[in-house]
Design a protein around this motif. Structure first.
Motif, PDB file in Angstrom:
ATOM      1  N   GLN A  43      60.212 165.461  76.629  1.00 21.24           N
ATOM      2  CA  GLN A  43      60.114 165.507  75.164  1.00 21.24           C
ATOM      3  C   GLN A  43      59.800 164.107  74.625  1.00 21.24           C
ATOM      4  O   GLN A  43      60.098 163.098  75.274  1.00 21.24           O
ATOM      5  N   VAL A  44      59.180 164.100  73.440  1.00 25.80           N
ATOM      6  CA  VAL A  44      58.862 162.822  72.777  1.00 25.80           C
ATOM      7  C   VAL A  44      60.036 162.443  71.887  1.00 25.80           C
ATOM      8  O   VAL A  44      60.456 163.234  71.032  1.00 25.80           O
ATOM      9  N   GLN A  45      60.542 161.268  72.060  1.00 28.45           N
ATOM     10  CA  GLN A  45      61.696 160.795  71.274  1.00 28.45           C
ATOM     11  C   GLN A  45      61.294 159.559  70.471  1.00 28.45           C
ATOM     12  O   GLN A  45      60.672 158.645  70.988  1.00 28.45           O
ATOM     13  N   ARG A  46      61.666 159.565  69.191  1.00 29.00           N
ATOM     14  CA  ARG A  46      61.334 158.444  68.291  1.00 29.00           C
ATOM     15  C   ARG A  46      62.629 157.785  67.823  1.00 29.00           C
ATOM     16  O   ARG A  46      63.569 158.459  67.414  1.00 29.00           O
ATOM     17  N   GLU A  47      62.632 156.483  67.839  1.00 29.44           N
ATOM     18  CA  GLU A  47      63.794 155.740  67.343  1.00 29.44           C
ATOM     19  C   GLU A  47      63.338 154.377  66.812  1.00 29.44           C
ATOM     20  O   GLU A  47      62.248 153.889  67.152  1.00 29.44           O
ATOM     21  N   ARG A  48      64.190 153.808  65.982  1.00 27.45           N
ATOM     22  CA  ARG A  48      63.858 152.524  65.370  1.00 27.45           C
ATOM     23  C   ARG A  48      64.180 151.378  66.327  1.00 27.45           C
ATOM     24  O   ARG A  48      65.262 151.341  66.940  1.00 27.45           O
ATOM     25  N   GLY A  49      63.233 150.455  66.425  1.00 25.66           N
ATOM     26  CA  GLY A  49      63.431 149.306  67.294  1.00 25.66           C
ATOM     27  C   GLY A  49      63.902 148.087  66.523  1.00 25.66           C
ATOM     28  O   GLY A  49      64.166 148.144  65.307  1.00 25.66           O
ATOM     29  N   GLU A  50      64.017 146.985  67.190  1.00 24.11           N
ATOM     30  CA  GLU A  50      64.431 145.734  66.560  1.00 24.11           C
ATOM     31  C   GLU A  50      63.329 145.214  65.625  1.00 24.11           C
ATOM     32  O   GLU A  50      62.150 145.229  65.993  1.00 24.11           O
ATOM     33  N   PRO A  51      63.700 144.746  64.433  1.00 23.63           N
ATOM     34  CA  PRO A  51      62.699 144.211  63.488  1.00 23.63           C
ATOM     35  C   PRO A  51      61.932 143.036  64.101  1.00 23.63           C
ATOM     36  O   PRO A  51      62.512 142.216  64.818  1.00 23.63           O
ATOM     37  N   GLN A  52      60.656 142.962  63.786  1.00 26.38           N
ATOM     38  CA  GLN A  52      59.810 141.854  64.228  1.00 26.38           C
ATOM     39  C   GLN A  52      59.380 141.043  63.003  1.00 26.38           C
ATOM     40  O   GLN A  52      58.292 141.236  62.450  1.00 26.38           O
ATOM     41  N   VAL A  53      60.282 140.190  62.530  1.00 26.20           N
ATOM     42  CA  VAL A  53      60.020 139.425  61.296  1.00 26.20           C
ATOM     43  C   VAL A  53      60.238 137.932  61.506  1.00 26.20           C
ATOM     44  O   VAL A  53      60.367 137.186  60.523  1.00 26.20           O
ATOM     45  N   GLU A  54      60.289 137.486  62.754  1.00 29.62           N
ATOM     46  CA  GLU A  54      60.546 136.064  63.004  1.00 29.62           C
ATOM     47  C   GLU A  54      59.479 135.172  62.386  1.00 29.62           C
ATOM     48  O   GLU A  54      59.783 134.097  61.857  1.00 29.62           O
TER      49      GLU A  54
END
Length: 476
Positions: free
Chosen positions: A249-260
């Motif tokens: 199955q395809v699973q979607r989740e939020r990753g770590e912000p990339q704002v450095e």
């Protein structure tokens, strides 16, 4: 003490930085003192404050901002571009509301950003106002394209004027609405970063192509490449996960912000401009509010001054019309004119003594020339005729009252026009800070005389006096 000519580049750079910091602190202190003085000298009556409550409140907040060394960073953008997510990523916690609904942010919200030492370390020799007792404040705003857009955009521009740094958030190639909004915010003249958010949603080649299009075509006239930063505030990670039964199955989740990169850019700007940003932006906004306050004050005081002048005109006209004694006519007229000047001087916060008011009246009288001469001749000549008509009223059985009223109206009209002119000249003189300006009193008086509609003033005086004098005639 070492010779400056023998300093190596590193020593010279350190010396220049020290000088810059000293100058920055001096500028900041001067801005603080100027704004405090402005707030303390507003001197507004309750009537003058009406309609300016919001501006005065913001002025007080700006003074607090200076006192507390608050740097305000405001995020703008259209709905769905991730403004709130970008700010949350900077904060490192979900302070601002985000969600799938269109336009989650309905009001202007703010939160303090405490920059951690490891973040500061990303920029060499950083010394920003957030150190010590100061703070950085992040401000979220509603989407620029929400319902009631004109009101929201006006609100956004107002907040932008108070901001020290603007983050304009996009999530792909710019739309026409975004370009127009960016142009309007650019006119405010504040430091700005264009934040290209949601880069995780594009393949690398597409992302680079969009970036180049924005940089080279869309904002080339508005921003430099150094003012564009790519981030992913709330990246969506998609991965295949095998179930227990062996299926996938395809699973979607939020990753770590990339704002450095954005954090570094913000810290660079604050390091480079720091307190100077806060001081300059605060004073620019304060100057704008001060202009509004002065304008409002002048409008209110002019309205009040016109009422004072009209009361003086009618007081003098009635006194001249009803008084049959020539000497008293002249004396009464001068007393009323002096009283009018004194009233106007108090209204404009520039009180005079009676001697000062009399000297000003003499100067105005000399500059008026024709009108005062006409008033003198009318008072001198018509008072005698008016006296005879008044005295003969019992003998003629009241038949002389009609011509008495006509003569009185004429005499009062001339006196009223003179007082009206004196009042307008005095008002102009006081509104200009009790100075005549570079052209002198004669030029000021001449301009006012040329603008007067004497016939209209005479008609108004006659109209109001006629009823009064007829009342007197019926009592006789």
């Amino acid at each position: 003490m070492s010779d400056p000519l023998q300093w190596n580049p590193e020593e010279l750079e350190q010396a220049l930085q020290s000088f810059g910091m000293i100058q920055e602190e001096i500028n900041y202190q001067q801005a603080q003192d100027s704004l405090r003085q402005l707030v303390n000298q507003l001197d507004l009556t309750p009537q003058e404050q009406t309609g300016l409550e919001s501006e005065i409140e913001h002025l007080m907040k700006m003074l607090d901002k200076l006192n507390q060394s608050v740097v305000q960073i405001v995020a703008f953008g259209m709905v769905g571009r991730g403004k709130s997510s970008v700010l949350n990523a900077l904060l490192g916690q979900p302070v601002f509301e985000v969600g799938p609904l269109h336009g989650v942010t309905r009001t202007i919200d703010s939160a303090d950003w405490r920059v951690e030492s490891d973040q500061i370390a990303q920029v060499q020799r950083v010394a920003i106002p957030s150190q010590g007792n100061a703070q950085i404040q992040l401000i979220d705003t509603p989407g620029l394209d929400e319902v009631d857009g004109e009101t929201r955009e006006a609100l956004a521009r107002r907040i932008a004027k108070q901001a020290d740094l603007i983050l304009f958030v996009i999530a792909g190639d710019m739309t026409k609405v975004e370009y127009e909004a960016l142009s309007q915010l650019r006119e405010v003249g504040k430091p700005m970063i264009l934040v290209f958010n949601k880069i995780d949603q594009y393949p690398e080649a597409d992302r680079e192509l969009i970036y180049q299009t924005i940089r080279d075509q869309r904002v080339r006239e508005l921003l430099s490449p150094e003012e564009i930063v790519m981030v992913s505030a709330s990246p969506l990670i998609v991965e295949r996960v095998q179930r227990k039964d062996g299926t996938w199955q395809v699973q979607r989740e939020r990753g770590e912000p990339q704002v450095e990169a954005l954090k570094v850019k913000i810290l660079e700007i604050l390091h480079r401009e720091g307190k100077s940003l806060v001081a300059l932006n605060t004073m620019l906004y304060a100057d704008e509010v001060n202009e509004l306050v002065v304008e409002r004050k002048m409008v209110i005081r002019e309205e009040a001054a016109n009422q004072v002048i009209l009361r003086g005109v009618m007081t003098k006209a009635v006194a001249i019309a009803l008084n049959p004694v020539t000497v008293l006519d002249l004396f009464t007229g001068a007393v009323i004119d002096v009283a009018l000047i004194l009233s106007l001087s108090r209204l404009y916060g520039l009180p005079m003594t009676q001697q000062g008011a009399l000297r000003l009246l003499q100067k105005i009288g000399l500059s008026m020339g024709g009108i005062t001469a006409s008033e003198f001749l009318a008072t001198l000549g018509l008072s005698g005729v008016k006296s005879l008509l008044g005295l003969s009223a019992p003998i003629t059985g009241g038949a002389s009252l009609a011509p008495y009223v006509s003569v009185a109206l004429t005499q009062a009209g001339v006196a009223g026009v003179s007082t009206y002119t004196i009042g307008q000249v005095t008002k102009t003189y006081l509104a200009n800070g009790a100075t005549w300006g570079p052209d002198g009193p004669k030029a000021v008086v001449q301009r006012i005389l040329e603008s007067l509609d004497q016939e209209s003033i005479l008609n108004r005086i006659r109209g109001e006096l006629r009823a009064k004098l007829k009342g007197v005639g019926s009592q006789e």
